[in-house]
Scaffold this motif. Structure first.
Motif, PDB file in Angstrom:
ATOM      1  N   ALA A  86       1.076  -1.328  -0.126  1.00  0.00           N
ATOM      2  CA  ALA A  86      -0.039   0.120  -0.036  1.00  0.00           C
ATOM      3  C   ALA A  86       0.785   1.222   0.039  1.00  0.00           C
ATOM      4  CB  ALA A  86      -0.942  -0.059   1.204  1.00  0.00           C
ATOM      5  N   ALA A  87       0.532   2.233  -0.602  1.00  0.00           N
ATOM      6  CA  ALA A  87       0.987   3.490  -0.653  1.00  0.00           C
ATOM      7  C   ALA A  87       0.850   4.410   0.345  1.00  0.00           C
ATOM      8  CB  ALA A  87       0.721   4.162  -1.920  1.00  0.00           C
ATOM      9  N   ALA A 116      -4.632   3.150  -1.518  1.00  0.00           N
ATOM     10  CA  ALA A 116      -4.008   3.325  -2.866  1.00  0.00           C
ATOM     11  C   ALA A 116      -2.788   2.512  -2.810  1.00  0.00           C
ATOM     12  CB  ALA A 116      -3.549   4.820  -2.851  1.00  0.00           C
ATOM     13  N   LEU A 117      -2.475   1.765  -3.877  1.00  0.00           N
ATOM     14  CA  LEU A 117      -1.389   0.932  -3.993  1.00  0.00           C
ATOM     15  C   LEU A 117       0.127   1.482  -4.408  1.00  0.00           C
ATOM     16  CD1 LEU A 117      -3.001  -2.166  -6.084  1.00  0.00           C
ATOM     17  CD2 LEU A 117      -2.752  -1.902  -3.310  1.00  0.00           C
ATOM     18  N   ASN A 118       1.063   0.886  -3.905  1.00  0.00           N
ATOM     19  CA  ASN A 118       2.215   1.667  -4.314  1.00  0.00           C
ATOM     20  C   ASN A 118       2.631   1.648  -5.769  1.00  0.00           C
ATOM     21  OD1 ASN A 118       5.304   1.955  -4.642  1.00  0.00           O
ATOM     22  ND2 ASN A 118       5.566   1.184  -2.564  1.00  0.00           N
ATOM     23  N   ALA A 119       2.808   2.734  -6.489  1.00  0.00           N
ATOM     24  CA  ALA A 119       3.018   2.845  -7.845  1.00  0.00           C
ATOM     25  C   ALA A 119       4.237   1.984  -8.355  1.00  0.00           C
ATOM     26  CB  ALA A 119       3.210   4.237  -8.134  1.00  0.00           C
ATOM     27  N   ALA A 120       5.173   1.884  -7.522  1.00  0.00           N
ATOM     28  CA  ALA A 120       6.340   1.076  -7.995  1.00  0.00           C
ATOM     29  C   ALA A 120       6.129  -0.671  -7.870  1.00  0.00           C
ATOM     30  CB  ALA A 120       7.402   1.520  -7.076  1.00  0.00           C
ATOM     31  N   ALA A 121       5.093  -1.105  -7.109  1.00  0.00           N
ATOM     32  CA  ALA A 121       4.969  -2.447  -6.961  1.00  0.00           C
ATOM     33  C   ALA A 121       4.719  -3.319  -8.319  1.00  0.00           C
ATOM     34  CB  ALA A 121       3.755  -2.602  -6.082  1.00  0.00           C
ATOM     35  N   PRO A 128       3.567  -4.480 -13.405  1.00  0.00           N
ATOM     36  CA  PRO A 128       2.978  -3.710 -12.412  1.00  0.00           C
ATOM     37  C   PRO A 128       2.031  -4.441 -11.693  1.00  0.00           C
ATOM     38  CG  PRO A 128       3.212  -2.383 -14.258  1.00  0.00           C
ATOM     39  CD  PRO A 128       3.612  -3.780 -14.772  1.00  0.00           C
ATOM     40  N   ILE A 129       1.847  -4.498 -10.206  1.00  0.00           N
ATOM     41  CA  ILE A 129       0.656  -4.869  -9.564  1.00  0.00           C
ATOM     42  C   ILE A 129      -0.345  -3.714  -9.476  1.00  0.00           C
ATOM     43  CG2 ILE A 129      -0.110  -5.614  -7.349  1.00  0.00           C
ATOM     44  CD1 ILE A 129       2.865  -6.747  -6.841  1.00  0.00           C
ATOM     45  N   GLU A 337      17.068 -16.105  -4.556  1.00  0.00           N
ATOM     46  CA  GLU A 337      17.964 -14.924  -4.672  1.00  0.00           C
ATOM     47  C   GLU A 337      17.098 -13.944  -4.664  1.00  0.00           C
ATOM     48  OE1 GLU A 337      20.323 -15.894  -8.368  1.00  0.00           O
ATOM     49  OE2 GLU A 337      21.236 -17.751  -7.519  1.00  0.00           O
ATOM     50  N   PRO A 338      18.053 -12.797  -4.511  1.00  0.00           N
ATOM     51  CA  PRO A 338      17.160 -11.284  -4.433  1.00  0.00           C
ATOM     52  C   PRO A 338      16.518 -11.146  -5.871  1.00  0.00           C
ATOM     53  CG  PRO A 338      19.455 -11.166  -3.714  1.00  0.00           C
ATOM     54  CD  PRO A 338      19.438 -12.453  -4.090  1.00  0.00           C
ATOM     55  N   ASN A 339      15.040 -10.595  -5.538  1.00  0.00           N
ATOM     56  CA  ASN A 339      14.240 -10.322  -6.614  1.00  0.00           C
ATOM     57  C   ASN A 339      14.947  -9.183  -7.483  1.00  0.00           C
ATOM     58  OD1 ASN A 339      12.191  -9.453  -8.546  1.00  0.00           O
ATOM     59  ND2 ASN A 339      10.740  -9.479  -6.720  1.00  0.00           N
ATOM     60  N   PRO A 340      15.269  -9.329  -8.845  1.00  0.00           N
ATOM     61  CA  PRO A 340      15.724  -8.029  -9.565  1.00  0.00           C
ATOM     62  C   PRO A 340      14.771  -6.909  -9.874  1.00  0.00           C
ATOM     63  CG  PRO A 340      15.225  -9.971 -11.018  1.00  0.00           C
ATOM     64  CD  PRO A 340      15.057 -10.360  -9.599  1.00  0.00           C
ATOM     65  N   ASN A 341      13.454  -7.131  -9.427  1.00  0.00           N
ATOM     66  CA  ASN A 341      12.601  -6.091  -9.570  1.00  0.00           C
ATOM     67  C   ASN A 341      11.894  -5.693  -8.215  1.00  0.00           C
ATOM     68  OD1 ASN A 341      12.534  -5.314 -12.522  1.00  0.00           O
ATOM     69  ND2 ASN A 341      12.010  -7.580 -12.583  1.00  0.00           N
TER      70      ASN A 341
END
Length: 361
Positions: A86-87, A116-121, A128-129, A337-341
């Motif tokens: 969430a944003a 509101a959802l996080n715009a970067a999610a 995009p989510i 492993e770390p998520n690249p995104n």
């Protein structure tokens, strides 16, 4: 003198010849060393085959889900709420939806919240989510025996699962329909009954289903979120059902629809898409912001584009949306492993690899 000049010339030539050698050695010494790979090893009694909350749950599955997913809100160690998917914190918009989805007319607080959802999610592949992902996911969770109970707080959720009919617009009292009590109407084939919450108890609810457990504020009682609220179901069961104190008044305060309403569907669920990355959550009963965020912690997102009966299977194709993603899976180990995104805050663990191994392998 001539000999001295010759000696100086020979020394100068010698210096020029060795200078590139020194420069080359200096360049090699400046090359950085390879960084160490930070690997964590987690042993498990058994390796789970999937991470879906719709199948049998284990502690191992929960642990892996926490690494590969992100909640809307999470509680920090100091007891404060942290926005993740969430944003912003939920915004109370009850007044905008009063009179719909079971919210009493005139209600101003504690029923409807905008999120509101996080715009970067985004998913681990960078997609995009959106609010549609949340809507699709809640509907799947609501229809599963494993997770449905967690989502019955949403308006109309219980009615949808039980096949309840919508209230029609032509509700009339049993007396007006020619029945002296509920038993006569039942014998005539009627199955959906309504209570006149205004006439019987002085509430701003109008005709409401006798199975409706939405709590309506009774302004004649002391205020407070948990005081002075009653539901139509409570009033019927306590005062108007057969054998109750006011059962003789059934013909006046209980009613029927001469034309039955349509059956409730998922479109009537108290979860509305109000923007590409915006939702409105409507609860069946009054609910504080803190309680709402606690309930939304359990939201697990399904990716509709790849959803099927095997969704959640542990493999490099698993659609993660947390700080780590699955890069290897086998009978003896699972590698993350770390998520690249990954779009959230850096993971404090800081691992480059997490290897989950079966005990004894």
């Amino acid at each position: 003198m001539l000999q001295l000049k010759k000696a100086l010339c020979i020394l100068l030539v010698a210096l020029l010849l060795v200078q590139p050698v020194f420069a080359e050695e200096k360049t090699e010494a400046a090359q950085p060393a390879e960084p160490d790979i930070v690997t964590a090893v987690k042993t498990m009694a058994r390796l789970p085959g999937d991470l879906s909350p719709l199948s049998t749950q284990t502690a191992e599955k929960q642990w892996l889900r926490e690494l590969t997913t992100a909640p809307l809100y999470a509680m920090a160690s100091d007891g404060t709420w942290v926005r993740v998917l969430a944003a912003d914190l939920p915004e109370d918009v009850t007044g905008l939806y009063a009179g719909t989805h079971g919210i009493p007319q005139g209600a101003q607080r504690h029923y409807a919240y905008r999120i509101a959802l996080n715009a970067a999610a985004c998913w681990s592949d960078g997609t995009p989510i959106t609010a549609d992902d949340c809507l699709f996911s809640v509907k799947q969770l609501l229809q599963s025996d494993e997770t449905a109970e967690d989502w019955l707080f949403l308006a109309n959720a219980s009615g949808i699962l039980s096949g309840q009919q919508k209230q029609g617009t032509d509700v009339i009292s049993l007396g007006e329909a020619g029945f002296s009590d509920l038993s006569e109407a039942w014998a005539a084939g009627f199955r959906d009954f309504y209570l006149d919450t205004d006439g019987f108890w002085g509430l701003d609810g109008g005709w409401r289903s006798i199975s409706d457990r939405t709590r309506i504020q009774d302004y004649a009682m002391p205020g407070g979120l948990d005081e002075g609220f009653v539901s139509p179901a409570y009033l019927y069961n306590r005062y108007l059902m057969n054998g109750a104190q006011y059962s003789r008044d059934q013909s006046t305060f209980l009613g029927i629809c001469s034309t039955p309403g349509e059956t409730l569907t998922m479109e009537d669920l108290g979860l509305l898409r109000t923007g590409a990355r915006e939702l409105v959550v409507i609860s069946e009963s009054p609910m504080t912001v803190s309680v709402l965020m606690q309930k939304l912690e359990s939201l697990f997102l399904f990716r509709e584009a790849v959803y099927n009966a095997d969704y959640g299977k542990i493999s490099p194709d698993y659609p993660a949306y947390g700080p780590y993603c699955i890069t290897g899976a086998g009978a003896e180990e699972i590698i993350l492993e770390p998520n690249p995104n990954w779009w959230g805050d850096p993971d404090p663990r800081g691992y480059d690899r997490i290897v989950c191994q079966k005990i004894g392998s």
